[in-house]
Design a protein around this motif. Sequence first.
Motif, PDB file in Angstrom:
ATOM      1  N   GLY A   1       0.791  -1.222   0.000  1.00 32.13           N
ATOM      2  CA  GLY A   1       0.000   0.000   0.000  1.00 32.13           C
ATOM      3  C   GLY A   1       0.820   1.268   0.000  1.00 32.13           C
ATOM      4  N   SER A   2       2.095   1.171  -0.391  1.00 27.72           N
ATOM      5  CA  SER A   2       2.978   2.345  -0.385  1.00 27.72           C
ATOM      6  C   SER A   2       2.424   3.489  -1.226  1.00 27.72           C
ATOM      7  N   ALA A   3       2.037   3.182  -2.443  1.00 30.60           N
ATOM      8  CA  ALA A   3       1.588   4.231  -3.361  1.00 30.60           C
ATOM      9  C   ALA A   3       0.340   4.928  -2.832  1.00 30.60           C
ATOM     10  N   GLU A   4      -0.611   4.142  -2.364  1.00 29.37           N
ATOM     11  CA  GLU A   4      -1.845   4.712  -1.830  1.00 29.37           C
ATOM     12  C   GLU A   4      -1.549   5.578  -0.605  1.00 29.37           C
ATOM     13  N   PHE A   5      -0.627   5.119   0.234  1.00 29.56           N
ATOM     14  CA  PHE A   5      -0.257   5.879   1.420  1.00 29.56           C
ATOM     15  C   PHE A   5       0.348   7.225   1.039  1.00 29.56           C
ATOM     16  N   VAL A   6       1.274   7.227   0.080  1.00 31.41           N
ATOM     17  CA  VAL A   6       1.930   8.468  -0.337  1.00 31.41           C
ATOM     18  C   VAL A   6       0.900   9.452  -0.887  1.00 31.41           C
ATOM     19  N   LYS A   7      -0.001   8.963  -1.702  1.00 33.55           N
ATOM     20  CA  LYS A   7      -1.011   9.851  -2.290  1.00 33.55           C
ATOM     21  C   LYS A   7      -1.908  10.466  -1.228  1.00 33.55           C
ATOM     22  N   ASP A   8      -2.187   9.721  -0.158  1.00 33.23           N
ATOM     23  CA  ASP A   8      -3.044  10.227   0.921  1.00 33.23           C
ATOM     24  C   ASP A   8      -2.282  11.121   1.886  1.00 33.23           C
ATOM     25  N   ALA A   9      -1.103  10.660   2.316  1.00 31.33           N
ATOM     26  CA  ALA A   9      -0.357  11.367   3.356  1.00 31.33           C
ATOM     27  C   ALA A   9       0.483  12.516   2.819  1.00 31.33           C
ATOM     28  N   HIS A  10       0.894  12.413   1.555  1.00 35.09           N
ATOM     29  CA  HIS A  10       1.764  13.438   0.958  1.00 35.09           C
ATOM     30  C   HIS A  10       1.239  13.806  -0.433  1.00 35.09           C
ATOM     31  N   PRO A  11       0.119  14.507  -0.501  1.00 32.85           N
ATOM     32  CA  PRO A  11      -0.509  14.783  -1.799  1.00 32.85           C
ATOM     33  C   PRO A  11       0.331  15.635  -2.745  1.00 32.85           C
ATOM     34  N   SER A  12       1.317  16.374  -2.218  1.00 37.83           N
ATOM     35  CA  SER A  12       2.166  17.190  -3.091  1.00 37.83           C
ATOM     36  C   SER A  12       3.224  16.371  -3.818  1.00 37.83           C
ATOM     37  N   VAL A  13       3.416  15.121  -3.395  1.00 39.08           N
ATOM     38  CA  VAL A  13       4.429  14.251  -3.998  1.00 39.08           C
ATOM     39  C   VAL A  13       3.887  13.671  -5.306  1.00 39.08           C
ATOM     40  N   ILE A  14       4.737  13.694  -6.326  1.00 40.55           N
ATOM     41  CA  ILE A  14       4.397  13.031  -7.591  1.00 40.55           C
ATOM     42  C   ILE A  14       4.667  11.540  -7.420  1.00 40.55           C
TER      43      ILE A  14
ATOM     44  N   LEU B   1      10.891  12.541 -15.445  1.00 46.35           N
ATOM     45  CA  LEU B   1       9.702  13.290 -15.040  1.00 46.35           C
ATOM     46  C   LEU B   1      10.047  14.570 -14.283  1.00 46.35           C
ATOM     47  N   SER B   2      11.311  14.722 -13.911  1.00 49.84           N
ATOM     48  CA  SER B   2      11.714  15.820 -13.034  1.00 49.84           C
ATOM     49  C   SER B   2      11.995  17.097 -13.821  1.00 49.84           C
ATOM     50  N   THR B   3      11.970  18.224 -13.104  1.00 51.19           N
ATOM     51  CA  THR B   3      12.177  19.528 -13.748  1.00 51.19           C
ATOM     52  C   THR B   3      13.211  20.385 -13.028  1.00 51.19           C
TER      53      THR B   3
END
Length: 265
Positions: A48-61, A81-83
């Motif tokens: 569930g790493s990806a789901e956790f990151v999207k929930d806990a750290h929404p600014s993270v791509i 993907l980086s800028t």
Amino acid sequence: MKAPVRVSFVIPNWNHKQLLDECIISIKALTGNFEKEIIVIDNASEDGSAEFVKDAHPSVICHCNDTNTGYAKATNLGVSLSTGQVIFLLNNDIRLFPECLQGLFDCLSNNPRAGAAAPLLYYPDGRFQISCRRFPSLAALILEQFGVFSIGRFRKWKLTQEEHICFTEVPQPMASALLIRRECWEEVGPLDEGFPIFFNDVDWCYRLYKDTNYTIALCHNSRAIHHEGVSVNRLGLRKKINFYKGLIGFYRKHWANLLERKDTI
């Protein structure tokens, strides 16, 4: 005021939600006038790493791969993907000290020849971690196996703790935490995806010294905690097999240059 430098943090991840969370939190706590772009490439984690990151750290791509593509491919995707003007390669098991980024950036700013800079690494219990190596010539590996530091101009593969403290330029730090100028990355090229797990960082650093005029700095006033190997240790016997496959692949790619190389570090 001068616009802040944008730093792109690229973090491959595979099944380490808690450590990844700690890594991202440490990035957000970094001091200095920087714009932070955090990119996580999740290699089909099952925790569930990806789901956790999207929930806990929404600014993270957060980009989710359908399969585990390996470290090199995930890193290259993250960089594509980086800028940011500078790229910070990070393992998910790294926790940065607050002053780490500023120290690394100062290293690059004060040394135009340095294309990349690495911090000193420590284990979670505070012990110093050997994180820098010479390139793995046959002589260096033989000396390493026999516990001999040097014979003539030949030196063993891993740098000693004393050399970490003394040296400001190193051949090959682990890419667990490595700040890289964008122009240096573009000149050296991406990680060789023929080394999916091991020796992709060795190969990249070797190409930097062989093909460019850049060097790699070791920054003594930058520190990070590294849990070292938490992902690859899950491979069991496959870890050792993949290590030797990487070593053999590195020799097959660079053997002629390794025979001629006369290291001064």
